[in-house]
Design a protein around this motif. Sequence first.
Motif, PDB file in Angstrom:
ATOM      1  N   LYS A   1       0.816  -1.221   0.000  1.00  0.00           N
ATOM      2  CA  LYS A   1       0.000   0.000   0.000  1.00  0.00           C
ATOM      3  C   LYS A   1       0.848   1.270   0.000  1.00  0.00           C
ATOM      4  O   LYS A   1       0.415   2.304  -0.511  1.00  0.00           O
ATOM      5  CB  LYS A   1      -0.925   0.009   1.216  1.00  0.00           C
ATOM      6  CG  LYS A   1      -1.978  -1.085   1.212  1.00  0.00           C
ATOM      7  CD  LYS A   1      -2.996  -0.881   2.323  1.00  0.00           C
ATOM      8  CE  LYS A   1      -2.419  -1.128   3.690  1.00  0.00           C
ATOM      9  NZ  LYS A   1      -3.460  -1.041   4.759  1.00  0.00           N
ATOM     10  N   ASP A   2       2.015   1.206   0.595  1.00  0.00           N
ATOM     11  CA  ASP A   2       2.838   2.403   0.736  1.00  0.00           C
ATOM     12  C   ASP A   2       3.828   2.543  -0.423  1.00  0.00           C
ATOM     13  O   ASP A   2       4.153   1.566  -1.107  1.00  0.00           O
ATOM     14  CB  ASP A   2       3.630   2.354   2.044  1.00  0.00           C
ATOM     15  CG  ASP A   2       2.729   2.339   3.262  1.00  0.00           C
ATOM     16  OD1 ASP A   2       1.657   2.975   3.202  1.00  0.00           O
ATOM     17  OD2 ASP A   2       3.088   1.695   4.260  1.00  0.00           O
ATOM     18  N   THR A   3       4.307   3.751  -0.622  1.00  0.00           N
ATOM     19  CA  THR A   3       5.381   3.977  -1.573  1.00  0.00           C
ATOM     20  C   THR A   3       6.660   3.332  -1.052  1.00  0.00           C
ATOM     21  O   THR A   3       6.987   3.445   0.129  1.00  0.00           O
ATOM     22  CB  THR A   3       5.609   5.485  -1.794  1.00  0.00           C
ATOM     23  OG1 THR A   3       4.418   6.048  -2.346  1.00  0.00           O
ATOM     24  CG2 THR A   3       6.775   5.740  -2.729  1.00  0.00           C
ATOM     25  N   VAL A   4       7.368   2.641  -1.930  1.00  0.00           N
ATOM     26  CA  VAL A   4       8.574   1.906  -1.544  1.00  0.00           C
ATOM     27  C   VAL A   4       9.813   2.635  -2.059  1.00  0.00           C
ATOM     28  O   VAL A   4       9.895   2.965  -3.244  1.00  0.00           O
ATOM     29  CB  VAL A   4       8.533   0.468  -2.091  1.00  0.00           C
ATOM     30  CG1 VAL A   4       9.809  -0.286  -1.713  1.00  0.00           C
ATOM     31  CG2 VAL A   4       7.311  -0.272  -1.558  1.00  0.00           C
ATOM     32  N   LYS A   5      10.758   2.866  -1.169  1.00  0.00           N
ATOM     33  CA  LYS A   5      12.004   3.534  -1.520  1.00  0.00           C
ATOM     34  C   LYS A   5      13.177   2.563  -1.400  1.00  0.00           C
ATOM     35  O   LYS A   5      13.304   1.846  -0.404  1.00  0.00           O
ATOM     36  CB  LYS A   5      12.266   4.728  -0.593  1.00  0.00           C
ATOM     37  CG  LYS A   5      11.156   5.779  -0.581  1.00  0.00           C
ATOM     38  CD  LYS A   5      11.068   6.542  -1.878  1.00  0.00           C
ATOM     39  CE  LYS A   5      10.064   7.687  -1.764  1.00  0.00           C
ATOM     40  NZ  LYS A   5       9.948   8.457  -3.030  1.00  0.00           N
ATOM     41  N   GLN A   6      14.035   2.564  -2.408  1.00  0.00           N
ATOM     42  CA  GLN A   6      15.304   1.858  -2.298  1.00  0.00           C
ATOM     43  C   GLN A   6      16.342   2.836  -1.764  1.00  0.00           C
ATOM     44  O   GLN A   6      16.438   3.963  -2.249  1.00  0.00           O
ATOM     45  CB  GLN A   6      15.722   1.319  -3.665  1.00  0.00           C
ATOM     46  CG  GLN A   6      17.006   0.511  -3.650  1.00  0.00           C
ATOM     47  CD  GLN A   6      17.279  -0.127  -5.007  1.00  0.00           C
ATOM     48  OE1 GLN A   6      16.399  -0.781  -5.589  1.00  0.00           O
ATOM     49  NE2 GLN A   6      18.476   0.082  -5.509  1.00  0.00           N
ATOM     50  N   VAL A   7      17.094   2.412  -0.735  1.00  0.00           N
ATOM     51  CA  VAL A   7      17.973   3.333  -0.021  1.00  0.00           C
ATOM     52  C   VAL A   7      19.413   2.846  -0.058  1.00  0.00           C
ATOM     53  O   VAL A   7      19.688   1.654   0.146  1.00  0.00           O
ATOM     54  CB  VAL A   7      17.506   3.485   1.442  1.00  0.00           C
ATOM     55  CG1 VAL A   7      18.458   4.376   2.228  1.00  0.00           C
ATOM     56  CG2 VAL A   7      16.086   4.057   1.490  1.00  0.00           C
ATOM     57  N   THR A   8      20.334   3.765  -0.294  1.00  0.00           N
ATOM     58  CA  THR A   8      21.766   3.500  -0.238  1.00  0.00           C
ATOM     59  C   THR A   8      22.420   4.578   0.620  1.00  0.00           C
ATOM     60  O   THR A   8      22.229   5.775   0.361  1.00  0.00           O
ATOM     61  CB  THR A   8      22.390   3.508  -1.645  1.00  0.00           C
ATOM     62  OG1 THR A   8      21.691   2.558  -2.470  1.00  0.00           O
ATOM     63  CG2 THR A   8      23.874   3.146  -1.583  1.00  0.00           C
ATOM     64  N   ASP A   9      23.165   4.141   1.648  1.00  0.00           N
ATOM     65  CA  ASP A   9      23.851   5.091   2.535  1.00  0.00           C
ATOM     66  C   ASP A   9      22.895   6.152   3.084  1.00  0.00           C
ATOM     67  O   ASP A   9      23.195   7.344   3.082  1.00  0.00           O
ATOM     68  CB  ASP A   9      25.025   5.761   1.813  1.00  0.00           C
ATOM     69  CG  ASP A   9      26.115   4.774   1.431  1.00  0.00           C
ATOM     70  OD1 ASP A   9      26.297   3.792   2.170  1.00  0.00           O
ATOM     71  OD2 ASP A   9      26.763   4.992   0.394  1.00  0.00           O
ATOM     72  N   ALA A  10      21.734   5.702   3.518  1.00  0.00           N
ATOM     73  CA  ALA A  10      20.735   6.569   4.154  1.00  0.00           C
ATOM     74  C   ALA A  10      20.120   7.592   3.209  1.00  0.00           C
ATOM     75  O   ALA A  10      19.470   8.544   3.656  1.00  0.00           O
ATOM     76  CB  ALA A  10      21.312   7.275   5.385  1.00  0.00           C
ATOM     77  N   HIS A  11      20.289   7.406   1.904  1.00  0.00           N
ATOM     78  CA  HIS A  11      19.679   8.295   0.924  1.00  0.00           C
ATOM     79  C   HIS A  11      18.876   7.473  -0.087  1.00  0.00           C
ATOM     80  O   HIS A  11      19.255   6.349  -0.439  1.00  0.00           O
ATOM     81  CB  HIS A  11      20.738   9.112   0.183  1.00  0.00           C
ATOM     82  CG  HIS A  11      21.419  10.130   1.035  1.00  0.00           C
ATOM     83  ND1 HIS A  11      22.429   9.794   1.902  1.00  0.00           N
ATOM     84  CD2 HIS A  11      21.211  11.468   1.169  1.00  0.00           C
ATOM     85  CE1 HIS A  11      22.844  10.886   2.531  1.00  0.00           C
ATOM     86  NE2 HIS A  11      22.114  11.908   2.115  1.00  0.00           N
ATOM     87  N   ILE A  12      17.774   8.038  -0.556  1.00  0.00           N
ATOM     88  CA  ILE A  12      16.944   7.356  -1.547  1.00  0.00           C
ATOM     89  C   ILE A  12      17.699   7.263  -2.860  1.00  0.00           C
ATOM     90  O   ILE A  12      18.157   8.273  -3.407  1.00  0.00           O
ATOM     91  CB  ILE A  12      15.616   8.102  -1.751  1.00  0.00           C
ATOM     92  CG1 ILE A  12      14.786   8.063  -0.457  1.00  0.00           C
ATOM     93  CG2 ILE A  12      14.825   7.492  -2.903  1.00  0.00           C
ATOM     94  CD1 ILE A  12      13.567   8.958  -0.503  1.00  0.00           C
ATOM     95  N   SER A  13      17.841   6.050  -3.364  1.00  0.00           N
ATOM     96  CA  SER A  13      18.471   5.844  -4.656  1.00  0.00           C
ATOM     97  C   SER A  13      17.450   5.568  -5.757  1.00  0.00           C
ATOM     98  O   SER A  13      17.736   5.759  -6.936  1.00  0.00           O
ATOM     99  CB  SER A  13      19.473   4.684  -4.595  1.00  0.00           C
ATOM    100  OG  SER A  13      18.834   3.491  -4.176  1.00  0.00           O
TER     101      SER A  13
END
Length: 225
Positions: free
Chosen positions: A132-144
């Motif tokens: 249901k939610d937007t999914v973020k891929q994260v690298t080093d605490a930042h959205i990639s």
Amino acid sequence: MPYTVVIPAAGRGKRMGADLNKLMLTLRNKPIIVWTIEAFAKDAWCHQIVLAIRLEEQAWFEEALHHIETPITYVAGGEERQQSVYAGLRAVSPDEIVMIHDGARPFVRVEQLHQVAEAARSEGAILAVPVKDTVKQVTDAHISKTVPRSDLWLAQTPQAFSASAILAAHEKAAAAEFIGTDDASLFEWIGEPVRIIPGDYHNIKMTTPEDLLFGEAILTKEDYR
């Protein structure tokens, strides 16, 4: 359509922050595992329950589940969930359908059990719900990357298979020292198809203290199961 359910119940539940097996924690003064087992005991298709436990806790489980009429077989579980399921599968007849279910998912419905069992006659099958939610891929605490969610589903249990086929998958995984995130991932790993059966968002897993609050809320609904 008869089936056996294997329930791994030997975990410690570290994320729950309890000093005992989380399945012994209560919802409305009834242990979580009792709610879970009763869901299967109400299903006429379920003819055997296999519980993979820590043997030092067997007396507690036997006392808590003494009222269950469906036959319960106890086996020694392992340190990891996959080891416990593997031990449980070895107690199941290879020529039947087997379901594998999290002991900490007490809110599965009988109609969902039947849908998964029917699908497992020809392929693996699991309950799942859309993300249901937007999914973020994260690298080093930042959205990639923002991951498109249209094809993403959250896996639940039960997951159902031909007993002989999923046992073979576990045997191959053990030999290769491959650890899957769930039993469906082992089936995928050996190239077998797995069908998604839409579940519902009530079928939550009791993992953190907050989940106990959600569980109590679900129990206020008379039609939850």
